[in-house]
Design a protein around this motif. Sequence first.
Motif, PDB file in Angstrom:
ATOM      1  N   TRP A   1     -10.913   2.286  -1.111  1.00 44.83           N
ATOM      2  CA  TRP A   1     -10.131   3.316  -0.439  1.00 44.83           C
ATOM      3  C   TRP A   1     -10.970   4.588  -0.282  1.00 44.83           C
ATOM      4  O   TRP A   1     -11.693   4.986  -1.204  1.00 44.83           O
ATOM      5  CB  TRP A   1      -8.872   3.667  -1.237  1.00 44.83           C
ATOM      6  CG  TRP A   1      -7.755   2.654  -1.124  1.00 44.83           C
ATOM      7  CD1 TRP A   1      -7.886   1.302  -1.057  1.00 44.83           C
ATOM      8  CD2 TRP A   1      -6.351   2.925  -1.093  1.00 44.83           C
ATOM      9  NE1 TRP A   1      -6.644   0.710  -0.993  1.00 44.83           N
ATOM     10  CE2 TRP A   1      -5.684   1.682  -1.011  1.00 44.83           C
ATOM     11  CE3 TRP A   1      -5.583   4.094  -1.126  1.00 44.83           C
ATOM     12  CZ2 TRP A   1      -4.289   1.578  -0.968  1.00 44.83           C
ATOM     13  CZ3 TRP A   1      -4.205   3.988  -1.093  1.00 44.83           C
ATOM     14  CH2 TRP A   1      -3.559   2.748  -0.999  1.00 44.83           C
TER      15      TRP A   1
ATOM     16  N   VAL B   1      -0.972  -3.995  -1.594  1.00 41.48           N
ATOM     17  CA  VAL B   1      -2.106  -3.268  -2.180  1.00 41.48           C
ATOM     18  C   VAL B   1      -2.998  -4.289  -2.878  1.00 41.48           C
ATOM     19  O   VAL B   1      -2.518  -5.259  -3.464  1.00 41.48           O
ATOM     20  CB  VAL B   1      -1.623  -2.167  -3.157  1.00 41.48           C
ATOM     21  CG1 VAL B   1      -0.966  -2.742  -4.404  1.00 41.48           C
ATOM     22  CG2 VAL B   1      -2.773  -1.243  -3.541  1.00 41.48           C
TER      23      VAL B   1
ATOM     24  N   SER C   1       0.668   0.618   5.614  1.00 45.55           N
ATOM     25  CA  SER C   1       1.516   0.834   4.435  1.00 45.55           C
ATOM     26  C   SER C   1       2.306  -0.413   4.032  1.00 45.55           C
ATOM     27  O   SER C   1       2.684  -0.555   2.880  1.00 45.55           O
ATOM     28  CB  SER C   1       2.450   2.022   4.651  1.00 45.55           C
ATOM     29  OG  SER C   1       3.338   1.713   5.679  1.00 45.55           O
TER      30      SER C   1
ATOM     31  N   ILE D   1      -5.139   2.738   6.217  1.00 41.58           N
ATOM     32  CA  ILE D   1      -4.275   1.883   5.392  1.00 41.58           C
ATOM     33  C   ILE D   1      -3.017   1.499   6.178  1.00 41.58           C
ATOM     34  O   ILE D   1      -2.405   2.347   6.811  1.00 41.58           O
ATOM     35  CB  ILE D   1      -3.820   2.681   4.138  1.00 41.58           C
ATOM     36  CG1 ILE D   1      -5.000   3.041   3.253  1.00 41.58           C
ATOM     37  CG2 ILE D   1      -2.717   1.979   3.370  1.00 41.58           C
ATOM     38  CD1 ILE D   1      -5.562   1.938   2.455  1.00 41.58           C
TER      39      ILE D   1
ATOM     40  N   ASN E   1       0.832  -1.212   0.000  1.00 45.64           N
ATOM     41  CA  ASN E   1       0.000   0.000   0.000  1.00 45.64           C
ATOM     42  C   ASN E   1       0.863   1.258   0.000  1.00 45.64           C
ATOM     43  O   ASN E   1       0.563   2.236  -0.680  1.00 45.64           O
ATOM     44  CB  ASN E   1      -0.890   0.035   1.253  1.00 45.64           C
ATOM     45  CG  ASN E   1      -2.042  -0.954   1.173  1.00 45.64           C
ATOM     46  OD1 ASN E   1      -2.616  -1.148   0.111  1.00 45.64           O
ATOM     47  ND2 ASN E   1      -2.360  -1.569   2.293  1.00 45.64           N
TER      48      ASN E   1
END
Length: 421
Positions: free
Chosen positions: A261, A285, A281, A279, A224
């Motif tokens: 998102w 993703v 990181s 989110i 992400n």
Amino acid sequence: MYPFDKKTYLKRYAAIREQTVNICKPLAVEDFVAQPVVDVSPPKWHMGHTTWFFEAIVLNNYSDSYKEFDHRYGYLFNSYYDTVGDRVQRPNRGHMTRPTVQEIIQYREYVDEMMIKFINNELKEVDKDLAYILELGLQHEQQHQELLVTDLKYILGMNPIFPVYKDYIESNKTALKDKASYIAVDEGIYEIGFDGSGFCFDNELGRHKVYLNPFKFMDRLISNGEYLEFIDDGGYQRFNFWLSEGWEWVKQQDVHAPLYWHKINNKWCHYTLSGLEEIKSDEPVTHISYFEADAFASWKGKRLLTEAEWEVVSQLHERIPDKESNFVENENFRPLQCPKDGIQLMGDTWEWTGSAYLPYPGFKKTDGAIGEYNGKFMVNQMVLKGGSCATPRDHIRASYRNFFHPYLRWQFTGIRLAESL
Ligand SMILES: [Fe+2]
């Protein structure tokens, strides 16, 4: 032909049929009916359709004593089999408030009882074709288990109050990989396609040689955090990274981030099956289209693996799903960061490849309804490899070919980068 054993089959039949019901347990009765978009089927429909598959493909054709539970159900629960007959059109699956969820559970129980009776009492000789069809019923149900998870995520994720499907308990037992490395693969002639004695779908046949130029691949999925850099660098506003169709899609659909998102109080959050959260990181993703995967790779000056490269990478580095891999049985329902010493190949997210979904050399369409299973979809779709956190563990293999249209995002789809050497 792979061996068919009644006892083993019945055990697997019971376990796989039960898993479908288990996935639905956290749902409220209202959740079973919604179809918020054409690609998402109501959970109730999945429960009926997987049952219909055993009724229409197995019992109606092979059992002398079988009587249909309700003659109208064939019309309601046939998905796309023209050989079998007319059906409710896909966009109308969410219109069916009846039969009720309870009636569909009764339908499942009836067909289960009949299947067990058929296998125990009627089945004498199991030839190659019937062994394949019986196994196909189980594999088909597992495919729908994955769709159930992704469809109920869409149903709940499009709800403004973001309901929780299941709480997520973070495990911190393994050290995690943050920095990615690239692993080289030598040029050469390799073989891809199914090679074994177990089950495979017709689209994995026949095995054939491919020549690969040398390349290297990233040992984990894109995170992400890395994808956010693309967003922050104006990735969705800069046409030069995008395929023409992808750029049209971005503009027409006003796309500016992965599906689910939301920017809230200047922070990126996303809907997960454990609710709306900020989110993370380091997690991979997911819920991105092929267009986004390709644009990200282009922005990085890299590319996606081809289907053949992915399969060769998987043969070289992980022949079977690793016990550490994150599949639906782990009940995380989200992709996780790669363990420090591992190569993230199977599970977590499906990986878009840069290859169109086409028949392998020697591909043969079977006669009858099951010939409609895969072959008729071999146009305008891209191949995905590797399975996801919604895939049953014993359903995936290196040669498994998933396929979706390039604009679709509701599956757990992700990115791995590659580079030619
Ligand atoms: Fe199906």
